[in-house]
Design a protein around this motif. Structure first.
Motif, PDB file in Angstrom:
ATOM      1  N   ASN A 113       0.580  -0.997   0.140  1.00 50.55           N
ATOM      2  CA  ASN A 113       0.087  -0.094   0.046  1.00 50.55           C
ATOM      3  C   ASN A 113       0.696   1.262   0.081  1.00 50.55           C
ATOM      4  OD1 ASN A 113      -1.686   2.232   0.540  1.00 50.55           O
ATOM      5  ND2 ASN A 113      -2.882   1.038   2.154  1.00 50.55           N
ATOM      6  N   PRO A 114       0.908   1.900  -1.196  1.00 44.95           N
ATOM      7  CA  PRO A 114       1.754   2.953  -1.290  1.00 44.95           C
ATOM      8  C   PRO A 114       1.485   4.180  -0.131  1.00 44.95           C
ATOM      9  CG  PRO A 114       1.022   2.635  -3.462  1.00 44.95           C
ATOM     10  CD  PRO A 114       0.291   1.646  -2.196  1.00 44.95           C
ATOM     11  N   SER A 115       0.294   4.150   0.298  1.00 47.98           N
ATOM     12  CA  SER A 115      -0.210   5.139   1.415  1.00 47.98           C
ATOM     13  C   SER A 115       0.554   5.080   2.755  1.00 47.98           C
ATOM     14  CB  SER A 115      -1.376   5.192   1.608  1.00 47.98           C
ATOM     15  OG  SER A 115      -1.896   3.862   2.304  1.00 47.98           O
ATOM     16  N   ASN A 116       0.993   3.737   2.860  1.00 50.94           N
ATOM     17  CA  ASN A 116       1.999   3.624   4.288  1.00 50.94           C
ATOM     18  C   ASN A 116       3.393   2.953   4.001  1.00 50.94           C
ATOM     19  OD1 ASN A 116       1.334   0.730   3.777  1.00 50.94           O
ATOM     20  ND2 ASN A 116      -0.446   0.986   5.128  1.00 50.94           N
ATOM     21  N   ASP A 117       3.616   2.851   2.656  1.00 45.64           N
ATOM     22  CA  ASP A 117       4.959   2.295   2.372  1.00 45.64           C
ATOM     23  C   ASP A 117       5.440   2.960   1.145  1.00 45.64           C
ATOM     24  OD1 ASP A 117       7.197   0.866   1.804  1.00 45.64           O
ATOM     25  OD2 ASP A 117       6.370  -1.153   1.841  1.00 45.64           O
ATOM     26  N   LYS A 118       6.246   3.935   1.248  1.00 47.37           N
ATOM     27  CA  LYS A 118       6.811   4.645   0.115  1.00 47.37           C
ATOM     28  C   LYS A 118       7.381   3.899  -0.955  1.00 47.37           C
ATOM     29  CE  LYS A 118      11.069   6.221   2.087  1.00 47.37           C
ATOM     30  NZ  LYS A 118      11.815   7.455   2.456  1.00 47.37           N
ATOM     31  N   GLU A 119       8.017   2.569  -0.785  1.00 48.02           N
ATOM     32  CA  GLU A 119       8.499   1.658  -1.775  1.00 48.02           C
ATOM     33  C   GLU A 119       7.584   1.066  -2.348  1.00 48.02           C
ATOM     34  OE1 GLU A 119      11.552  -0.376   0.348  1.00 48.02           O
ATOM     35  OE2 GLU A 119      12.757   1.476   1.068  1.00 48.02           O
ATOM     36  N   ALA A 120       6.514   0.935  -1.954  1.00 54.47           N
ATOM     37  CA  ALA A 120       5.492  -0.178  -2.582  1.00 54.47           C
ATOM     38  C   ALA A 120       4.607   0.462  -3.649  1.00 54.47           C
ATOM     39  CB  ALA A 120       4.317  -0.394  -1.355  1.00 54.47           C
ATOM     40  N   THR A 121       4.323  -0.275  -4.357  1.00 54.00           N
ATOM     41  CA  THR A 121       3.435  -0.333  -5.543  1.00 54.00           C
ATOM     42  C   THR A 121       2.189  -0.912  -5.449  1.00 54.00           C
ATOM     43  OG1 THR A 121       5.218  -0.190  -7.077  1.00 54.00           O
ATOM     44  CG2 THR A 121       3.346  -0.434  -8.193  1.00 54.00           C
ATOM     45  N   SER A 122       1.046  -0.187  -5.937  1.00 52.96           N
ATOM     46  CA  SER A 122      -0.456  -0.500  -5.679  1.00 52.96           C
ATOM     47  C   SER A 122      -0.575  -1.846  -6.674  1.00 52.96           C
ATOM     48  CB  SER A 122      -1.314   0.305  -6.089  1.00 52.96           C
ATOM     49  OG  SER A 122      -1.345   0.764  -7.199  1.00 52.96           O
ATOM     50  N   SER A 123      -1.535  -2.773  -6.295  1.00 53.68           N
ATOM     51  CA  SER A 123      -1.881  -3.873  -7.268  1.00 53.68           C
ATOM     52  C   SER A 123      -2.539  -3.263  -8.488  1.00 53.68           C
ATOM     53  CB  SER A 123      -3.001  -4.787  -6.601  1.00 53.68           C
ATOM     54  OG  SER A 123      -2.491  -5.391  -5.556  1.00 53.68           O
ATOM     55  N   LYS A 124      -3.143  -2.221  -8.359  1.00 53.46           N
ATOM     56  CA  LYS A 124      -3.797  -1.744  -9.645  1.00 53.46           C
ATOM     57  C   LYS A 124      -2.827  -1.454 -10.562  1.00 53.46           C
ATOM     58  CE  LYS A 124      -6.799   2.153 -11.330  1.00 53.46           C
ATOM     59  NZ  LYS A 124      -7.518   3.198 -10.760  1.00 53.46           N
ATOM     60  N   GLU A 125      -1.530  -0.636 -10.196  1.00 51.40           N
ATOM     61  CA  GLU A 125      -0.254  -0.277 -11.262  1.00 51.40           C
ATOM     62  C   GLU A 125       0.213  -1.404 -11.739  1.00 51.40           C
ATOM     63  OE1 GLU A 125       3.770   2.385 -10.971  1.00 51.40           O
ATOM     64  OE2 GLU A 125       2.078   2.758  -9.507  1.00 51.40           O
ATOM     65  N   ILE A 126       0.634  -2.443 -10.688  1.00 48.39           N
ATOM     66  CA  ILE A 126       1.157  -3.462 -11.102  1.00 48.39           C
ATOM     67  C   ILE A 126       0.536  -4.194 -12.266  1.00 48.39           C
ATOM     68  CG2 ILE A 126       2.122  -5.917 -10.489  1.00 48.39           C
ATOM     69  CD1 ILE A 126       3.053  -4.550  -7.775  1.00 48.39           C
ATOM     70  N   ILE A 127      -1.012  -4.560 -11.904  1.00 48.43           N
ATOM     71  CA  ILE A 127      -1.792  -4.951 -12.887  1.00 48.43           C
ATOM     72  C   ILE A 127      -1.640  -4.308 -14.254  1.00 48.43           C
ATOM     73  CG2 ILE A 127      -4.154  -5.153 -13.815  1.00 48.43           C
ATOM     74  CD1 ILE A 127      -4.874  -5.971 -10.747  1.00 48.43           C
ATOM     75  N   ASP A 179       2.268  -9.363  11.564  1.00 46.94           N
ATOM     76  CA  ASP A 179       3.277  -9.165  10.179  1.00 46.94           C
ATOM     77  C   ASP A 179       2.372  -8.961   9.238  1.00 46.94           C
ATOM     78  OD1 ASP A 179       5.208  -9.630   8.231  1.00 46.94           O
ATOM     79  OD2 ASP A 179       6.678  -9.949   9.587  1.00 46.94           O
ATOM     80  N   ASN A 180       2.478  -8.114   8.384  1.00 47.01           N
ATOM     81  CA  ASN A 180       1.695  -7.991   7.000  1.00 47.01           C
ATOM     82  C   ASN A 180       2.051  -8.991   5.912  1.00 47.01           C
ATOM     83  OD1 ASN A 180       3.856  -6.659   5.982  1.00 47.01           O
ATOM     84  ND2 ASN A 180       2.842  -4.724   5.968  1.00 47.01           N
ATOM     85  N   ARG A 181       3.182  -9.556   6.082  1.00 45.34           N
ATOM     86  CA  ARG A 181       3.733 -10.596   5.262  1.00 45.34           C
ATOM     87  C   ARG A 181       2.619 -11.921   5.339  1.00 45.34           C
ATOM     88  NH1 ARG A 181       9.894 -10.683   6.992  1.00 45.34           N
ATOM     89  NH2 ARG A 181       8.936 -10.647   8.761  1.00 45.34           N
ATOM     90  N   ASN A 182       1.991 -11.858   6.412  1.00 41.95           N
ATOM     91  CA  ASN A 182       1.009 -13.112   6.538  1.00 41.95           C
ATOM     92  C   ASN A 182      -0.064 -12.906   5.554  1.00 41.95           C
ATOM     93  OD1 ASN A 182       1.866 -15.092   8.383  1.00 41.95           O
ATOM     94  ND2 ASN A 182       1.317 -13.661  10.010  1.00 41.95           N
ATOM     95  N   PHE A 183      -0.230 -11.679   4.855  1.00 42.50           N
ATOM     96  CA  PHE A 183      -1.165 -11.516   4.039  1.00 42.50           C
ATOM     97  C   PHE A 183      -0.903 -10.966   2.684  1.00 42.50           C
ATOM     98  CE2 PHE A 183      -2.413 -10.393   8.420  1.00 42.50           C
ATOM     99  CZ  PHE A 183      -3.640 -11.743   8.444  1.00 42.50           C
ATOM    100  N   LEU A 184       0.428 -11.183   2.137  1.00 45.14           N
ATOM    101  CA  LEU A 184       0.885 -10.806   0.886  1.00 45.14           C
ATOM    102  C   LEU A 184       0.169 -11.655   0.113  1.00 45.14           C
ATOM    103  CD1 LEU A 184       4.670 -10.406   1.321  1.00 45.14           C
ATOM    104  CD2 LEU A 184       2.843  -8.619   0.498  1.00 45.14           C
ATOM    105  N   PHE A 185      -0.352 -12.956   0.376  1.00 42.01           N
ATOM    106  CA  PHE A 185      -1.066 -13.770  -0.517  1.00 42.01           C
ATOM    107  C   PHE A 185      -2.330 -12.924  -1.253  1.00 42.01           C
ATOM    108  CE2 PHE A 185      -3.892 -14.702   3.053  1.00 42.01           C
ATOM    109  CZ  PHE A 185      -5.147 -14.887   2.427  1.00 42.01           C
TER     110      PHE A 185
END
Length: 437
Positions: free
Chosen positions: A98-112, A154-160
Motif C-alpha cells: 500500500n503506497p499510502s503507508n509504504d513509500k517503496e510499495a506499488t499498488s496492485s492496480k499499477e502492477i496490473i 506481520d503483514n507478510r502473512n497477508f501478501l497472498f
C-alpha cells in the motif's frame, strides 16, 4: 502457455518453465539485485534463441563491477537493441503493498496495468498460469518463533492477497504457489484456511497436496532428485469448473544413478582458500564428472560467482574440527570446543552454530541466512577449510553453472538461499505440461 511470475526472486521457479517452452510475459520482484539477475538470465535465454551465447559469455568476461551493470550490458544492446525495451517491459522491479503507508510499495492496480502492458507488447490477450509464492518469513516456524506475538501482526502473512488480486484480474486456468511448510500450520491452520476461502470466493480451488490432511502434504525436494534436504509446500490452484487433481510430480523426478552427496555435487569446482576466487569466469578442472556435475556444466564457459569469504583464523580452526567430526558422522556442538576458540558466554544459544555439508551426505537446506555468515555452510574439504561460495550454494540449489547472480556477494547469497531449485521447477513444469495442456 502464457505465464506471469510473481515474487520472482532470482528466477529459480521460472527457470524450469523457460526450459519447458512456456512463455513468461512478466516477472515481478521487489529486490533490486534479484531483478538484475532476472534481466541477465533473460538475456541468456534470448541470446541462446539467437545462437549467440558467445555474446553472453563476452558480457560476463568484460563485466567491471555490479555498480556499472547498465554500461556493461551495452555490449549486448548494441547488437540487439530491442532487448533493452523487453527487459523494461517484462521484468518489473516492484514491491507489492500500500503506497499510502509504504513509500517503496506499488499498488496492485499499477502492477496490473504494467502486466497488461507486457501482454499487449507480447501480442497476448490472456494468461494461462501464474507461478510464484509470497515471501515466507512470517509463515515459517523459525520466523514465528523469533518474532513471537509480532508474527500475528506481520503483514507478510497477508501478501497472498496481492497474489489473489493478480489471479482475480487475469483469470488463469491454474497457479502454483510455492512456500514453506509453516504456511499450513500458521495460526493453527487459520492462515491456510483463509487462503482457501479467499480463492474459493473468486472461483478457484486450492490444494496443498494429494492427501486430505494438509500437514501430510509437505514435500522433501530430496525425494525428487534435488541434492538437498529441502522441505516445502507446492500449493496448486485451478478454476473450480476444471475439477483437476493434484499433480503427480514424482513421475518426473531425476534419477542420477549415483548418490547425491556433497562430494558428488561440488568436488569438481576449483579449490579455494578463504578470500580467493572471483565473480568472473574461472576454468573448470578436468576430472571424471558425476551425472549431476555434467548437467550443471552444460553451456557454461566455466565457473561463475566462485569467490570464498575471508574468515578469521580462529573460525577456520573451528571449521577444521567440524569437518573432522563430520567425516565420522558427528556434529560439532559449540560447548565441546576448546575454551580458547569460544567467543560466546551463552553456549547453548550457539550450540549448533557450525555445520558442515559432509562429503558423504546429502547437503542440508541452504537458506538466505548464508548471506550473514558461512558457519552453517562449511565445505567438506579440510584442506580448503572455508564456507561455501555463491556458486557452491547455487549448485546445491541446482542452478546451472551458466546462471550468473548479479549484485554484491551478500545479495547473491540471499538470492540463492531464497530460490526454488530450478530442477524442481523443471519437474513442476514438465508435470503441468504433460497432464494439463
Amino acid at each position: 502457455m502464457v505465464i506471469i511470475d510473481l515474487f520472482s526472486g532470482a528466477g529459480g521457479l521460472s527457470e524450469g518453465f523457460h526450459k519447458e517452452g512456456f512463455k513468461i510475459v512478466a516477472q515481478v520482484e521487489k529486490d533490486r539485485w534479484a531483478t538484475e539477475t532476472l534481466k541477465t538470465r533473460y538475456l541468456f535465454h534470448e541470446l541462446k534463441k539467437n545462437n549467440d551465447l558467445e555474446l553472453y559469455f563476452k558480457y560476463l568476461t568484460s563485466k567491471r563491477s555490479y555498480k556499472q551493470i547498465d554500461d556493461d550490458r551495452e555490449i549486448i544492446f548494441k547488437k540487439y537493441d530491442y532487448l533493452k525495451e523487453k527487459l523494461d517491459v517484462e521484468i518489473l522491479n516492484k514491491k507489492f503493498g500500500n503506497p499510502s503507508n509504504d513509500k517503496e510499495a506499488t499498488s496492485s492496480k499499477e502492477i496490473i496495468s504494467l502486466i497488461q502492458n507486457s501482454l499487449k507488447y507480447n501480442n497476448e490477450n490472456s494468461v494461462s498460469m501464474i507461478i510464484g509464492g509470497p515471501p515466507c518469513q512470517a509463515y515459517s516456524l523459525v520466523g514465528r518463533g523469533r518474532m513471537g506475538i509480532d508474527a500475528e501482526k506481520d503483514n507478510r502473512n497477508f501478501l497472498f492477497y496481492y497474489y489473489l488480486n493478480i489471479v482475480k484480474e487475469f483469470s488463469p486456468k491454474m497457479f502454483v504457489f510455492e512456500n514453506v511448510p509453516g504456511i499450513l500450520s500458521a495460526k493453527k491452520g487459520k492462515v491456510f484456511e483463509e487462503i482457501q476461502a479467499q480463492f474459493d470466493k473468486i472461483g478457484y480451488s486450492i490444494l496443498s497436496g494429494p492427501n486430505s490432511g494438509d500437514l501430510q502434504n509437505v514435500l522433501n525436494f530430496a525425494d525428487y532428485g534435488i541434492p538437498q534436504t529441502r522441505k516445502r509446500v507446492l500449493l496448486f490452484g485451478f478454476k473450480k469448473e476444471l475439477d483437476l487433481q493434484y499433480p503427480s510430480y514424482m513421475n518426473e523426478k531425476f534419477d542420477w544413478g549415483h548418490a547425491l552427496n556433497a562430494k558428488h555435487v561440488l568436488d569438481d569446482l576449483p579449490f579455494l582458500s578463504p578470500g580467493e576466487g572471483t565473480d568472473g569466469i574461472v576454468d573448470y578442472h578436468n576430472k571424471k564428472l558425476t551425472k549431476f556435475q555434467d548437467l550443471m556444466r552444460r553451456e557454461s564457459p566455466g565457473v561463475l560467482n566462485h569467490q570464498a569469504r575471508r574468515i578469521q583464523e580462529r573460525d577456520r580452526e573451528i571449521y577444521r574440527i567440524a569437518i573432522n567430526k563430520a567425516k565420522n558422522g558427528e556434529k560439532l556442538s559449540y560447548p565441546d570446543l576448546p575454551t580458547e576458540l569460544k567467543t560466546h558466554k551463552n553456549e547453548n544459544v550457539f550450540k549448533d552454530k557450525f555445520k558442515v555439508h559432509a562429503d558423504n551426505q546429502i547437503p542440508h537446506t541452504v537458506v538466505a541466512h548464508i548471506s550473514k555468515d558461512g558457519h552453517y555452510n562449511i565445505h567438506f574439504d579440510i584442506n580448503q577449510a572455508r564456507s561455501l561460495t555463491v556458486r557452491e550454494a547455487a549448485r546445491i540449489q541446482t542452478f546451472p553453472d551458466n546462471f550468473f547472480f548479479e549484485g554484491p556477494r551478500t545479495a547473491q547469497f540471499v538470492q540463492v538461499g531464497n530460490a526454488v531449485p530450478p530442477l524442481m521447477s523443471e519437474i513442476i513444469a514438465k508435470t503441468i505440461k504433460k497432464n494439463y495442456l
